[in-house]
Design an enzyme around this catalytic site. Structure first.
Site, PDB file in Angstrom:
ATOM      1  N   TYR A  91       0.921  -1.005  -0.189  1.00 32.32           N
ATOM      2  CA  TYR A  91       0.229  -0.089  -0.007  1.00 32.32           C
ATOM      3  C   TYR A  91       0.633   1.784   0.101  1.00 32.32           C
ATOM      4  O   TYR A  91       1.146   1.806   0.748  1.00 32.32           O
ATOM      5  CB  TYR A  91      -1.070  -0.051   0.902  1.00 32.32           C
ATOM      6  CG  TYR A  91      -1.936  -1.432   1.631  1.00 32.32           C
ATOM      7  CD1 TYR A  91      -2.331  -1.260   0.443  1.00 32.32           C
ATOM      8  CD2 TYR A  91      -1.686  -1.377   2.075  1.00 32.32           C
ATOM      9  CE1 TYR A  91      -3.061  -2.663   0.753  1.00 32.32           C
ATOM     10  CE2 TYR A  91      -2.256  -3.467   2.433  1.00 32.32           C
ATOM     11  CZ  TYR A  91      -3.399  -3.345   1.339  1.00 32.32           C
ATOM     12  OH  TYR A  91      -4.179  -4.311   2.229  1.00 32.32           O
ATOM     13  N   TRP A 130      -3.321   6.000   2.725  1.00 31.51           N
ATOM     14  CA  TRP A 130      -4.849   5.672   2.836  1.00 31.51           C
ATOM     15  C   TRP A 130      -6.285   6.378   4.051  1.00 31.51           C
ATOM     16  O   TRP A 130      -5.875   6.342   4.444  1.00 31.51           O
ATOM     17  CB  TRP A 130      -5.496   4.302   3.659  1.00 31.51           C
ATOM     18  CG  TRP A 130      -5.193   3.506   1.720  1.00 31.51           C
ATOM     19  CD1 TRP A 130      -6.717   2.541   1.403  1.00 31.51           C
ATOM     20  CD2 TRP A 130      -4.856   2.993   0.955  1.00 31.51           C
ATOM     21  NE1 TRP A 130      -6.703   1.970   0.264  1.00 31.51           N
ATOM     22  CE2 TRP A 130      -5.104   2.263  -0.285  1.00 31.51           C
ATOM     23  CE3 TRP A 130      -3.122   3.378   0.696  1.00 31.51           C
ATOM     24  CZ2 TRP A 130      -4.719   1.703  -1.161  1.00 31.51           C
ATOM     25  CZ3 TRP A 130      -2.306   2.351  -0.326  1.00 31.51           C
ATOM     26  CH2 TRP A 130      -3.355   1.487  -1.094  1.00 31.51           C
ATOM     27  N   SER A 131      -6.626   7.063   3.686  1.00 31.63           N
ATOM     28  CA  SER A 131      -7.969   7.590   4.662  1.00 31.63           C
ATOM     29  C   SER A 131      -8.268   6.975   5.865  1.00 31.63           C
ATOM     30  O   SER A 131      -7.695   7.698   6.788  1.00 31.63           O
ATOM     31  CB  SER A 131      -9.138   7.642   3.423  1.00 31.63           C
ATOM     32  OG  SER A 131     -10.036   7.740   4.637  1.00 31.63           O
ATOM     33  N   TRP A 132      -8.199   5.756   6.336  1.00 24.17           N
ATOM     34  CA  TRP A 132      -8.928   5.484   7.709  1.00 24.17           C
ATOM     35  C   TRP A 132      -7.806   4.427   8.441  1.00 24.17           C
ATOM     36  O   TRP A 132      -7.647   4.751   9.225  1.00 24.17           O
ATOM     37  CB  TRP A 132     -10.099   4.627   7.888  1.00 24.17           C
ATOM     38  CG  TRP A 132      -9.909   2.941   7.474  1.00 24.17           C
ATOM     39  CD1 TRP A 132      -9.538   2.665   6.826  1.00 24.17           C
ATOM     40  CD2 TRP A 132     -11.153   2.275   8.029  1.00 24.17           C
ATOM     41  NE1 TRP A 132      -9.699   0.787   7.032  1.00 24.17           N
ATOM     42  CE2 TRP A 132     -10.721   0.503   7.579  1.00 24.17           C
ATOM     43  CE3 TRP A 132     -11.640   1.592   9.340  1.00 24.17           C
ATOM     44  CZ2 TRP A 132     -10.797  -0.803   7.732  1.00 24.17           C
ATOM     45  CZ3 TRP A 132     -12.442   0.719   9.539  1.00 24.17           C
ATOM     46  CH2 TRP A 132     -11.552  -0.541   8.602  1.00 24.17           C
ATOM     47  N   ASP A 133      -6.276   4.119   7.459  1.00 17.50           N
ATOM     48  CA  ASP A 133      -5.738   3.500   8.194  1.00 17.50           C
ATOM     49  C   ASP A 133      -4.971   4.830   9.250  1.00 17.50           C
ATOM     50  O   ASP A 133      -4.360   4.617  10.141  1.00 17.50           O
ATOM     51  CB  ASP A 133      -5.008   3.485   6.682  1.00 17.50           C
ATOM     52  CG  ASP A 133      -5.213   2.250   6.605  1.00 17.50           C
ATOM     53  OD1 ASP A 133      -5.971   2.281   5.707  1.00 17.50           O
ATOM     54  OD2 ASP A 133      -4.336   0.979   6.397  1.00 17.50           O
ATOM     55  N   GLN A 193     -13.749   6.216   2.794  1.00 19.99           N
ATOM     56  CA  GLN A 193     -13.738   5.148   3.547  1.00 19.99           C
ATOM     57  C   GLN A 193     -14.112   5.589   4.618  1.00 19.99           C
ATOM     58  O   GLN A 193     -14.142   6.472   5.189  1.00 19.99           O
ATOM     59  CB  GLN A 193     -12.098   4.344   3.780  1.00 19.99           C
ATOM     60  CG  GLN A 193     -11.662   4.202   2.753  1.00 19.99           C
ATOM     61  CD  GLN A 193     -10.334   3.381   2.683  1.00 19.99           C
ATOM     62  OE1 GLN A 193      -8.927   3.896   3.514  1.00 19.99           O
ATOM     63  NE2 GLN A 193      -9.875   1.910   2.740  1.00 19.99           N
ATOM     64  N   GLY A 217     -14.204  -0.612   3.306  1.00 20.32           N
ATOM     65  CA  GLY A 217     -12.283  -1.465   4.428  1.00 20.32           C
ATOM     66  C   GLY A 217     -12.624  -2.357   4.561  1.00 20.32           C
ATOM     67  O   GLY A 217     -11.861  -3.168   4.702  1.00 20.32           O
ATOM     68  N   ASP A 269     -13.273  -4.629   2.565  1.00 19.92           N
ATOM     69  CA  ASP A 269     -13.261  -4.818   1.057  1.00 19.92           C
ATOM     70  C   ASP A 269     -14.153  -5.998   0.334  1.00 19.92           C
ATOM     71  O   ASP A 269     -15.471  -5.506  -0.441  1.00 19.92           O
ATOM     72  CB  ASP A 269     -11.954  -5.352   0.858  1.00 19.92           C
ATOM     73  CG  ASP A 269     -11.373  -3.718   0.218  1.00 19.92           C
ATOM     74  OD1 ASP A 269     -11.445  -2.779   1.361  1.00 19.92           O
ATOM     75  OD2 ASP A 269      -9.705  -3.798  -0.199  1.00 19.92           O
ATOM     76  N   ARG A 294      -5.846 -12.643  -1.063  1.00 18.29           N
ATOM     77  CA  ARG A 294      -6.647 -11.697  -1.244  1.00 18.29           C
ATOM     78  C   ARG A 294      -7.468 -11.745  -2.353  1.00 18.29           C
ATOM     79  O   ARG A 294      -8.009 -12.865  -2.716  1.00 18.29           O
ATOM     80  CB  ARG A 294      -5.036 -11.340  -2.358  1.00 18.29           C
ATOM     81  CG  ARG A 294      -3.760 -10.196  -2.019  1.00 18.29           C
ATOM     82  CD  ARG A 294      -4.031  -8.921  -0.743  1.00 18.29           C
ATOM     83  NE  ARG A 294      -4.933  -8.106  -2.136  1.00 18.29           N
ATOM     84  CZ  ARG A 294      -4.522  -6.909  -1.769  1.00 18.29           C
ATOM     85  NH1 ARG A 294      -4.983  -6.262  -0.428  1.00 18.29           N
ATOM     86  NH2 ARG A 294      -5.364  -5.816  -2.586  1.00 18.29           N
ATOM     87  N   GLU A 312      -0.681  -7.640   8.851  1.00 20.93           N
ATOM     88  CA  GLU A 312      -2.175  -7.159   8.445  1.00 20.93           C
ATOM     89  C   GLU A 312      -2.936  -7.998   9.162  1.00 20.93           C
ATOM     90  O   GLU A 312      -4.279  -7.409   9.889  1.00 20.93           O
ATOM     91  CB  GLU A 312      -1.758  -7.511   7.040  1.00 20.93           C
ATOM     92  CG  GLU A 312      -2.694  -6.259   6.632  1.00 20.93           C
ATOM     93  CD  GLU A 312      -2.734  -5.946   4.443  1.00 20.93           C
ATOM     94  OE1 GLU A 312      -2.365  -7.189   4.374  1.00 20.93           O
ATOM     95  OE2 GLU A 312      -3.996  -5.356   3.966  1.00 20.93           O
TER      96      GLU A 312
END
Ligand code: 2M8
Length: 436
Positions: A35, A39-42, A114, A174, A176, A209, A402
């Site tokens: 990544y 990233w927004s919420w990260d 997100q 988020g 996915d 994935r 992760e």
């Protein structure tokens, strides 16, 4: 909370090393390879941990995210590093945000969003060092932007007209490839016009994935949204879902806005009212069969009747009406009662639960961190402590993965994952201060 001295003394340096390595000067990459953008919420989760090392840097993380906000109020899913466009798909050249008036001039972003955990993070960052925050006028700058963000979600995104924000793409949740989206995705063609490349598979195993078929649908939807200028006015758009987790974070963030407003000497009553209205609207999504909240397909009116971690998260809303049922479900066979170390992302009793496949079974650290907070808030301190200890141990023993197999703890996805490091750090600090 009791954590072993070995874990207590090792989390801090190990987590700090990861957050340092993934810091690129103004924000933190979720993971350097998989990544490579912001990233927004990260960023909001990462900032919640960063505030313990450097409240200033935590503030910068949010400032740089808010610099990507669009004129219509949306905070984009991704802010791109144009030098790494070939390393992630879809990237800046797919979204072409520079062609849209509503997007910012100086940064390139995705058109999607997100979950809205940002106001929650801003309030925590402020509390970590109110003097530093005051000197930088952090709340003064963030508050109007956060208000505009929530307004966007509660107006343009209330596609069902019931007081809940709709997501327009699985990426916006988020979570996915959560089973919550399966039925709705049947209405989406699996072929996109764009040639799909998968740089993600260079960094994570294909069995962990989303599939190529999933990606066909993801790209088809993203193209359709982009080609309608990301304007949320596409009447026949085929994927509109009300997600209980997304809307929970919106309610929790409204409550944070209430506190921020009070700190700024403003009247925060409207935020408290908004949180209550969202909590009330969520009640329609409670599914007695599965014992938790589920998602609603706005296009068909149908509920996706599946037990997922998304449906347990309303436990984060103080005074949530279904608290007892949620605790029962969370601790029952579908989740922790199935001898899980951490709360899985999907019903442990479902025949299609896969403990290593992304959001279709594995346990995620941001979700478990929220469950620790929710249990502690609900007075379930024993549960909160047990879950926090397991999360800390699994994070440290596995190089901050992760996600993990919820039953065995086997790590999956990428390693040195920023929100795993940041939230482990946050749990450790809370533990040390006796807050758990
Ligand atoms: C994952 O999502 C991205 C798309 O946004 C992807 O699969 O490529 C999700 O786990 C999401 O929750 C997370 O924000 C993102 C970056 O960590 O990765």
């Amino acid at each position: 909370m009791t954590i072993s001295p070995q874990v207590a003394t090792s989390i801090l340096p190990a987590a700090v090393r990861i957050l340092e390595a993934n810091w690129n000067g103004s924000y933190t990459l979720p993971a350097a390879g998989l990544y490579p953008h912001q990233w927004s919420w990260d960023s909001a989760f990462i900032a919640m941990g960063l505030r313990h090392i450097s409240p200033r840097r935590a503030g910068q993380e949010l400032d740089s995210l808010l610099a990507g906000q669009w004129a219509d109020g949306r905070i984009p899913q991704i802010i791109f590093d144009v030098h790494r466009d070939q390393d992630y798909s879809p990237g800046a050249s797919f979204w072409r945000s520079e062609l849209l008036d509503a997007s910012p001039d100086d940064v390139l972003t995705a058109g999607l969003v997100q979950p809205p955990n940002h106001a929650w993070a801003v309030w925590k960052i402020h509390q970590a060092d109110p003097v530093e925050s005051g000197r930088r006028r952090f709340l003064q700058r963030a508050y109007p932007r956060l208000v505009a963000w929530h307004e966007y979600l509660l107006t343009r995104r209330d596609r069902g007209g019931r007081g809940l924000a709709s997501i327009v793409h699985p990426w916006e949740s988020g979570t996915d490839n959560s089973p919550l989206w399966d039925e709705a995705l049947q209405a989406v063609p699996a072929e996109s016009r764009h040639t799909i490349v998968r740089p993600d598979l260079l960094h994570a195993d294909a069995t962990e994935r989303p599939s190529h078929r999933d990606y066909g649908r993801y790209f088809w939807l993203a193209e359709r949204y982009r080609d309608h200028d990301c304007d949320d006015a596409d009447a026949d758009y085929p994927f509109l879902m009300e997600d209980p987790a997304f809307n929970t974070l919106l309610a929790v963030s409204e409550l944070a806005l209430e506190k921020i407003a009070a700190e700024l000497g403003l009247d925060g009553a409207r935020h408290a009212k908004a949180a209550e209205a969202i909590a009330g609207a969520l009640e329609e999504l409670f599914d007695e069969q599965v014992g938790c909240y589920v998602a609603r397909n706005v296009c068909t009116g149908r509920l996706a009747s599946k037990a997922t971690i998304n449906g347990l998260l309303p436990l984060l809303i103080p005074n949530v009406r279904r608290r007892a049922e949620l605790i029962q479900t969370a601790t029952g066979v579908r989740f922790l009662g199935g001898a899980s170390l951490l709360v899985p992302s999907y019903d442990a009793t479902a025949t299609d639960m896969d403990p290593q496949l992304y959001w279709r079974g594995p346990a995620w650290f941001n979700m478990n961190w929220m469950m620790v907070t929710a249990f502690a808030q609900a007075g379930e301190t024993g549960r909160a402590t047990e879950l926090a200890s397991a999360a800390l141990r699994l994070a440290l023993d596995n190089d901050f993965p992760e996600y993990v197999n919820p039953w065995t703890g086997t790590p999956h996805g990428t390693r040195k994952f920023s929100w795993t490091a940041a939230l482990a750090l946050d749990l450790e600090v809370d533990a040390v201060h006796g807050l758990l």
